[in-house]
Design a protein around this motif. Structure first.
Motif, PDB file in Angstrom:
ATOM      1  N   ASP A  42     -72.545  10.033 -13.153  1.00  0.00           N
ATOM      2  CA  ASP A  42     -72.781   9.028 -13.818  1.00  0.00           C
ATOM      3  C   ASP A  42     -72.513   9.589 -15.207  1.00  0.00           C
ATOM      4  OD1 ASP A  42     -74.857  11.016 -14.361  1.00  0.00           O
ATOM      5  OD2 ASP A  42     -76.640   9.874 -13.675  1.00  0.00           O
ATOM      6  N   GLY A  43     -71.957  10.672 -15.509  1.00  0.00           N
ATOM      7  CA  GLY A  43     -71.768  11.137 -16.803  1.00  0.00           C
ATOM      8  C   GLY A  43     -72.809  11.871 -17.571  1.00  0.00           C
ATOM      9  N   GLY A  44     -73.848  12.046 -16.991  1.00  0.00           N
ATOM     10  CA  GLY A  44     -74.849  12.942 -17.496  1.00  0.00           C
ATOM     11  C   GLY A  44     -74.906  14.424 -17.177  1.00  0.00           C
ATOM     12  N   GLY A  59     -61.855  18.073 -12.330  1.00  0.00           N
ATOM     13  CA  GLY A  59     -62.607  17.085 -12.413  1.00  0.00           C
ATOM     14  C   GLY A  59     -64.200  17.360 -13.387  1.00  0.00           C
ATOM     15  N   PHE A  60     -64.394  18.644 -13.460  1.00  0.00           N
ATOM     16  CA  PHE A  60     -65.393  18.947 -14.222  1.00  0.00           C
ATOM     17  C   PHE A  60     -65.451  19.457 -15.776  1.00  0.00           C
ATOM     18  CE2 PHE A  60     -66.726  18.993  -9.666  1.00  0.00           C
ATOM     19  CZ  PHE A  60     -68.294  18.624  -9.648  1.00  0.00           C
ATOM     20  N   HIS A  61     -66.329  19.404 -16.551  1.00  0.00           N
ATOM     21  CA  HIS A  61     -66.113  19.619 -17.625  1.00  0.00           C
ATOM     22  C   HIS A  61     -67.630  20.532 -18.101  1.00  0.00           C
ATOM     23  CE1 HIS A  61     -65.540  19.628 -21.989  1.00  0.00           C
ATOM     24  NE2 HIS A  61     -66.539  19.558 -22.356  1.00  0.00           N
ATOM     25  N   ILE A  88     -74.200  24.150 -19.164  1.00  0.00           N
ATOM     26  CA  ILE A  88     -74.243  22.518 -19.143  1.00  0.00           C
ATOM     27  C   ILE A  88     -72.846  22.040 -18.700  1.00  0.00           C
ATOM     28  CG2 ILE A  88     -76.161  22.086 -20.516  1.00  0.00           C
ATOM     29  CD1 ILE A  88     -74.265  20.881 -22.662  1.00  0.00           C
ATOM     30  N   LEU A  89     -72.842  21.163 -17.485  1.00  0.00           N
ATOM     31  CA  LEU A  89     -71.712  20.527 -17.006  1.00  0.00           C
ATOM     32  C   LEU A  89     -71.763  19.311 -16.506  1.00  0.00           C
ATOM     33  CD1 LEU A  89     -70.828  20.967 -13.358  1.00  0.00           C
ATOM     34  CD2 LEU A  89     -72.591  22.761 -14.052  1.00  0.00           C
ATOM     35  N   ARG A  90     -70.595  18.470 -16.452  1.00  0.00           N
ATOM     36  CA  ARG A  90     -70.880  17.088 -16.016  1.00  0.00           C
ATOM     37  C   ARG A  90     -69.333  16.692 -15.089  1.00  0.00           C
ATOM     38  NH1 ARG A  90     -70.907  12.909 -21.146  1.00  0.00           N
ATOM     39  NH2 ARG A  90     -69.067  13.866 -22.123  1.00  0.00           N
ATOM     40  N   TYR A  91     -69.468  15.809 -14.292  1.00  0.00           N
ATOM     41  CA  TYR A  91     -68.209  15.375 -13.597  1.00  0.00           C
ATOM     42  C   TYR A  91     -67.710  14.188 -14.482  1.00  0.00           C
ATOM     43  CZ  TYR A  91     -65.244  13.926  -9.876  1.00  0.00           C
ATOM     44  OH  TYR A  91     -64.173  13.823  -9.197  1.00  0.00           O
ATOM     45  N   CYS A  92     -66.326  14.300 -14.734  1.00  0.00           N
ATOM     46  CA  CYS A  92     -65.558  13.700 -15.581  1.00  0.00           C
ATOM     47  C   CYS A  92     -64.622  12.531 -15.088  1.00  0.00           C
ATOM     48  CB  CYS A  92     -64.867  14.461 -16.821  1.00  0.00           C
ATOM     49  SG  CYS A  92     -65.990  15.486 -17.745  1.00  0.00           S
ATOM     50  N   GLU A  93     -64.361  12.637 -13.868  1.00  0.00           N
ATOM     51  CA  GLU A  93     -63.281  11.713 -13.314  1.00  0.00           C
ATOM     52  C   GLU A  93     -63.940  10.288 -12.655  1.00  0.00           C
ATOM     53  OE1 GLU A  93     -60.915  13.860 -10.446  1.00  0.00           O
ATOM     54  OE2 GLU A  93     -59.938  14.906 -12.239  1.00  0.00           O
TER      55      GLU A  93
END
Length: 186
Positions: A42-44, A59-61, A88-93
């Motif tokens: 969800d971008g969180g 795919g991760f930041h 902290i990380l999030r999925y970006c694709e």
């Protein structure tokens, strides 16, 4: 291999949300240990804390705490995961899935669960139970750190913010690709 060193002899899997402890430091060769969990799409933001070094999958930041100026926690991008360092990380694709697997393989490194010196951003290998309103946890939507309510818990391989003094509000400055995104705690 040096005589007297402890080595991981079989492949192992660290289970998400299950406490992880080792009474001594040991060496793991590349890919000998894995960690997997479901990451939201969800971008969180989510927090991450591992006992081994790893490369972030496509795919991760990933970001780490860079600085604290008394009012703002400043995060900056990181490409690789270091052992015993909170992120902290999030999925970006783009995807239609609500969750995707986050699968991490250990690099060749030393594995330890030594307690870190308390700082502003700390990780846990055991479930942390909050007895009083101390510390800040990332909220469920992953867009803010909020003061932890008494009775809250933080599962293993996650991280929290622990200011050294009682702050009512901490601004989180998050730098992404030359643009700033501000996350504010409440």
């Amino acid at each position: 291999k040096k005589e007297g060193e402890n080595h991981l002899l079989r492949k192992g899997k660290i289970c998400d949300r299950v406490p992880f402890h080792t009474s001594r430091t040991f060496r793991a060769e590349e890919g000998m240990l894995t960690y997997e969990r479901e990451a939201y799409t969800d971008g969180g933001w989510e927090t991450l804390y591992l006992p081994f070094e790893a490369t972030l999958p496509k795919g991760f930041h990933l970001e780490t705490l860079e600085d604290f100026d008394g009012e703002n926690l400043i995060f900056s991008p990181s490409e690789n995961i270091s052992a015993n360092m909170p992120y902290i990380l999030r999925y970006c694709e783009e995807t239609k899935e609500q969750k995707v697997p986050l699968l991490l393989y250990s690099a060749t490194c030393e594995i330890t669960t030594e307690e870190q010196t308390p700082d502003f951003f700390n990780g846990v290998y055991d479930t942390l139970y909050i007895a009083n309103e101390s510390g800040y946890l990332l909220n469920k939507t992953g867009n803010a750190f909020v003061k932890a309510a008494a009775g809250s818990r933080l599962y293993p391989f996650r991280a929290f913010i622990q200011p050294t003094n009682d702050l009512r509000r901490i601004n989180i400055r998050h730098v992404v690709a030359h643009a700033s995104e501000n996350i504010t705690t409440k």
